[in-house]
Design a protein around this motif. Sequence first.
Motif, PDB file in Angstrom:
ATOM      1  N   MET A 205       0.827  -1.204   0.000  1.00 56.13           N
ATOM      2  CA  MET A 205       0.000   0.000   0.000  1.00 56.13           C
ATOM      3  C   MET A 205       0.865   1.259   0.000  1.00 56.13           C
ATOM      4  SD  MET A 205      -2.891  -1.278   2.741  1.00 56.13           S
ATOM      5  CE  MET A 205      -3.797   0.274   2.817  1.00 56.13           C
ATOM      6  N   ALA A 206       1.936   1.237   0.790  1.00 54.20           N
ATOM      7  CA  ALA A 206       2.832   2.396   0.833  1.00 54.20           C
ATOM      8  C   ALA A 206       3.497   2.619  -0.508  1.00 54.20           C
ATOM      9  CB  ALA A 206       3.879   2.199   1.930  1.00 54.20           C
ATOM     10  N   HIS A 207       3.978   1.540  -1.127  1.00 54.85           N
ATOM     11  CA  HIS A 207       4.669   1.669  -2.410  1.00 54.85           C
ATOM     12  C   HIS A 207       3.734   2.069  -3.536  1.00 54.85           C
ATOM     13  CE1 HIS A 207       8.433  -0.914  -1.223  1.00 54.85           C
ATOM     14  NE2 HIS A 207       8.384   0.260  -0.637  1.00 54.85           N
ATOM     15  N   GLU A 208       2.446   1.775  -3.389  1.00 56.23           N
ATOM     16  CA  GLU A 208       1.479   2.179  -4.410  1.00 56.23           C
ATOM     17  C   GLU A 208       0.840   3.517  -4.106  1.00 56.23           C
ATOM     18  OE1 GLU A 208      -1.177  -0.804  -5.825  1.00 56.23           O
ATOM     19  OE2 GLU A 208       0.346  -2.393  -5.741  1.00 56.23           O
ATOM     20  N   GLY A 212      -0.113   8.447   0.513  1.00 57.07           N
ATOM     21  CA  GLY A 212       0.495   9.693   0.053  1.00 57.07           C
ATOM     22  C   GLY A 212       1.972   9.696   0.372  1.00 57.07           C
ATOM     23  N   ASP A 213       2.489  10.842   0.759  1.00 55.71           N
ATOM     24  CA  ASP A 213       3.876  10.921   1.210  1.00 55.71           C
ATOM     25  C   ASP A 213       3.954  10.414   2.646  1.00 55.71           C
ATOM     26  OD1 ASP A 213       4.898  12.058  -1.149  1.00 55.71           O
ATOM     27  OD2 ASP A 213       4.256  14.058  -0.523  1.00 55.71           O
ATOM     28  N   VAL A 214       4.642   9.296   2.845  1.00 53.76           N
ATOM     29  CA  VAL A 214       4.761   8.723   4.178  1.00 53.76           C
ATOM     30  C   VAL A 214       5.586   9.656   5.059  1.00 53.76           C
ATOM     31  CG1 VAL A 214       5.679   6.797   5.519  1.00 53.76           C
ATOM     32  CG2 VAL A 214       4.492   6.362   3.358  1.00 53.76           C
ATOM     33  N   THR A 215       5.038   9.988   6.225  1.00 52.36           N
ATOM     34  CA  THR A 215       5.713  10.930   7.126  1.00 52.36           C
ATOM     35  C   THR A 215       6.166  10.297   8.436  1.00 52.36           C
ATOM     36  OG1 THR A 215       3.587  11.607   8.076  1.00 52.36           O
ATOM     37  CG2 THR A 215       4.442  12.905   6.210  1.00 52.36           C
ATOM     38  N   ARG A 344      -1.995  11.243   3.071  1.00 52.59           N
ATOM     39  CA  ARG A 344      -3.327  10.882   2.606  1.00 52.59           C
ATOM     40  C   ARG A 344      -3.992   9.766   3.409  1.00 52.59           C
ATOM     41  NH1 ARG A 344      -2.919  11.274  -4.050  1.00 52.59           N
ATOM     42  NH2 ARG A 344      -2.151  13.420  -4.106  1.00 52.59           N
ATOM     43  N   GLY A 345      -3.338   9.317   4.497  1.00 57.61           N
ATOM     44  CA  GLY A 345      -4.016   8.287   5.254  1.00 57.61           C
ATOM     45  C   GLY A 345      -3.115   7.606   6.248  1.00 57.61           C
ATOM     46  N   ILE A 346      -3.705   6.620   6.943  1.00 60.75           N
ATOM     47  CA  ILE A 346      -3.004   5.944   8.028  1.00 60.75           C
ATOM     48  C   ILE A 346      -3.518   4.521   8.158  1.00 60.75           C
ATOM     49  CG2 ILE A 346      -4.684   6.844   9.698  1.00 60.75           C
ATOM     50  CD1 ILE A 346      -2.434   6.848  11.789  1.00 60.75           C
ATOM     51  N   TYR A 362      -7.605   4.333   7.336  1.00 58.85           N
ATOM     52  CA  TYR A 362      -8.338   5.542   6.940  1.00 58.85           C
ATOM     53  C   TYR A 362      -7.508   6.223   5.861  1.00 58.85           C
ATOM     54  CZ  TYR A 362     -10.947   9.971   7.380  1.00 58.85           C
ATOM     55  OH  TYR A 362     -11.717  11.083   7.141  1.00 58.85           O
ATOM     56  N   VAL A 363      -8.003   6.180   4.609  1.00 60.49           N
ATOM     57  CA  VAL A 363      -7.263   6.791   3.499  1.00 60.49           C
ATOM     58  C   VAL A 363      -8.205   7.619   2.633  1.00 60.49           C
ATOM     59  CG1 VAL A 363      -5.452   5.033   3.403  1.00 60.49           C
ATOM     60  CG2 VAL A 363      -7.543   4.692   2.094  1.00 60.49           C
ATOM     61  N   GLU A 364      -7.716   8.749   2.210  1.00 64.79           N
ATOM     62  CA  GLU A 364      -8.457   9.596   1.270  1.00 64.79           C
ATOM     63  C   GLU A 364      -8.072   9.234  -0.167  1.00 64.79           C
ATOM     64  OE1 GLU A 364      -8.674  13.613   4.090  1.00 64.79           O
ATOM     65  OE2 GLU A 364      -7.155  13.475   2.504  1.00 64.79           O
ATOM     66  N   PRO A 365      -9.019   9.287  -1.118  1.00 67.04           N
ATOM     67  CA  PRO A 365     -10.388   9.797  -0.982  1.00 67.04           C
ATOM     68  C   PRO A 365     -11.419   8.731  -0.605  1.00 67.04           C
ATOM     69  CG  PRO A 365      -9.929   9.371  -3.277  1.00 67.04           C
ATOM     70  CD  PRO A 365      -8.674   9.009  -2.528  1.00 67.04           C
ATOM     71  N   ASP A 366     -10.970   7.516  -0.303  1.00 58.35           N
ATOM     72  CA  ASP A 366     -11.930   6.449  -0.022  1.00 58.35           C
ATOM     73  C   ASP A 366     -12.780   6.741   1.203  1.00 58.35           C
ATOM     74  OD1 ASP A 366     -10.472   5.369  -2.056  1.00 58.35           O
ATOM     75  OD2 ASP A 366      -9.910   3.534  -1.018  1.00 58.35           O
ATOM     76  N   HIS A 367     -12.186   7.375   2.203  1.00 56.51           N
ATOM     77  CA  HIS A 367     -12.851   7.515   3.498  1.00 56.51           C
ATOM     78  C   HIS A 367     -13.026   8.983   3.859  1.00 56.51           C
ATOM     79  CE1 HIS A 367     -10.646   3.478   4.230  1.00 56.51           C
ATOM     80  NE2 HIS A 367     -11.802   3.289   3.628  1.00 56.51           N
ATOM     81  N   SER A 368     -14.011   9.216   4.678  1.00 62.43           N
ATOM     82  CA  SER A 368     -14.267  10.557   5.204  1.00 62.43           C
ATOM     83  C   SER A 368     -15.048  10.407   6.502  1.00 62.43           C
ATOM     84  CB  SER A 368     -15.056  11.398   4.194  1.00 62.43           C
ATOM     85  OG  SER A 368     -16.321  10.796   3.919  1.00 62.43           O
ATOM     86  N   GLY A 369     -15.292  11.526   7.146  1.00 59.19           N
ATOM     87  CA  GLY A 369     -16.100  11.487   8.358  1.00 59.19           C
ATOM     88  C   GLY A 369     -15.342  11.138   9.613  1.00 59.19           C
ATOM     89  N   HIS A 370     -14.021  11.103   9.539  1.00 58.00           N
ATOM     90  CA  HIS A 370     -13.193  10.870  10.727  1.00 58.00           C
ATOM     91  C   HIS A 370     -13.513   9.552  11.413  1.00 58.00           C
ATOM     92  CE1 HIS A 370     -12.054  15.055  10.233  1.00 58.00           C
ATOM     93  NE2 HIS A 370     -13.328  15.389  10.267  1.00 58.00           N
ATOM     94  N   SER A 371     -13.873   8.517  10.623  1.00 60.83           N
ATOM     95  CA  SER A 371     -14.210   7.218  11.195  1.00 60.83           C
ATOM     96  C   SER A 371     -13.313   6.142  10.593  1.00 60.83           C
ATOM     97  CB  SER A 371     -15.677   6.857  10.911  1.00 60.83           C
ATOM     98  OG  SER A 371     -16.549   7.782  11.527  1.00 60.83           O
ATOM     99  N   TRP A 372     -12.748   5.308  11.462  1.00 65.20           N
ATOM    100  CA  TRP A 372     -11.898   4.218  10.998  1.00 65.20           C
ATOM    101  C   TRP A 372     -12.698   3.243  10.150  1.00 65.20           C
ATOM    102  CZ3 TRP A 372      -6.792   4.413  11.437  1.00 65.20           C
ATOM    103  CH2 TRP A 372      -6.223   5.184  12.452  1.00 65.20           C
TER     104      TRP A 372
END
Length: 413
Positions: A205-208, A212-215, A344-346, A362-372
């Motif tokens: 997932m990280a490599h794809e 987003g940019d892993v921080t 972009r997510g965690i 939780y990854v954007e744009p798939d998820h929203s609403g601050h819910s796991w």
Amino acid sequence: MSQLPAVSRRLLLGGALATTGVLATGVGAAPDAAAAVTAASAPRRKPGQKSMIDVPYDVHRTVRVGVIGLGNRGSGMTTGWSVVPGCTVTAVCDVRADRVKRVADGLVAAGRPRPAEYGGSADSYAQMLRRDDVDLVYIATPWEFHHPQGKAALLAGKHVVVELPIATELDELWDLVDTSERTRRHLMLSENCSYGRNELAMLKMAHEGLFGDVTNGHGGYLHDLRELLFSDTYYTDAWRRLWHTRSTASFYAMHGLAPIAAAMDINRGDRMTTLRATATEPKGLADYRARFVPRDHPSWKETYVNGDLVTCLIETAKGRVIRAEHDVSSPRPYSRINSLAGSRGIFEDYAGVLSAGGGRVYVEPDHSGHSWRDFGSYRKEFDHWLWKKIGDDAENNGGHGGMDYVLQWRTVQ
């Protein structure tokens, strides 16, 4: 991936090989002092000596493995090596001769060739290393023996796989780096958790780019070992408990750290540069002893100095931050934490989410609403090719949910 400029051996200390030893050094010095010592300890390469990074292995029709250390871990992994296609165990060794015979008998009972047997003395391993039918040496002895045995195996012309930690002192780690480069033989950390199904899905997932940019990342080894540490039979001669009397250190954070390092491409585009560490007071082992251990037990002569929770904060050249934790002396459920986050997510593993895949995401744009969201569907979508190819064999033949087998299969491959 983009590559950073070539780095000196002073900076290489932040890499994946050396990290185990860095985490096994004392954390009492101030951060600046610790960093200065780390930089000053890195020896320069001798003229003509080159890195072993990306150096291919020789091709073998059958990989012949010799095992040093046949306790709980070594005996189980010996069985694992014996069932990997293209691999055979040709020699086994332990200071206790009864273990050697028991493991050899077990291989024969399982229909495998009987390995040569070495045991009964502290230098039995040196005798084994003189054999010419051993290509790869696997070492699963107590930590203090990893450096001398790993170095001896390299000098004998063998490739080496060592259980963590690879060594316990910085000078020992650099000695192993130098010996590997001089002998042109590989020495690898036997980090099975890098091959866990969730960990490899997180890597993919990280490599794809899903995060987003892993921080930052968070990993560790949080495992209540108090009962086993005080057992008179599990850790021979209480070797593991005694380490808690010797230093303040993060003995074993690599189970959580290594998968994070892989997802961040450490030594393949980024590198670790700075490590700071803190430790809590040592309370857990003494408290457990007071409640559950008889007063005539030899542990009552011991004073525990290592903090219950040791936290390392590691920075990388690209500005990322890794938090690596170690705690084996507190009451708690098991966790390697295994969390990775970016712009972009965690992903968080071991989060108490009961699902087919474990963990939460939780990854954007798939998820929203601050819910796991549940990780199960993502693990299915990003299942690593190793698990797709040999997952059934791994689950049937390997310990720790199959990750041991995947590690061994991939090493032999």
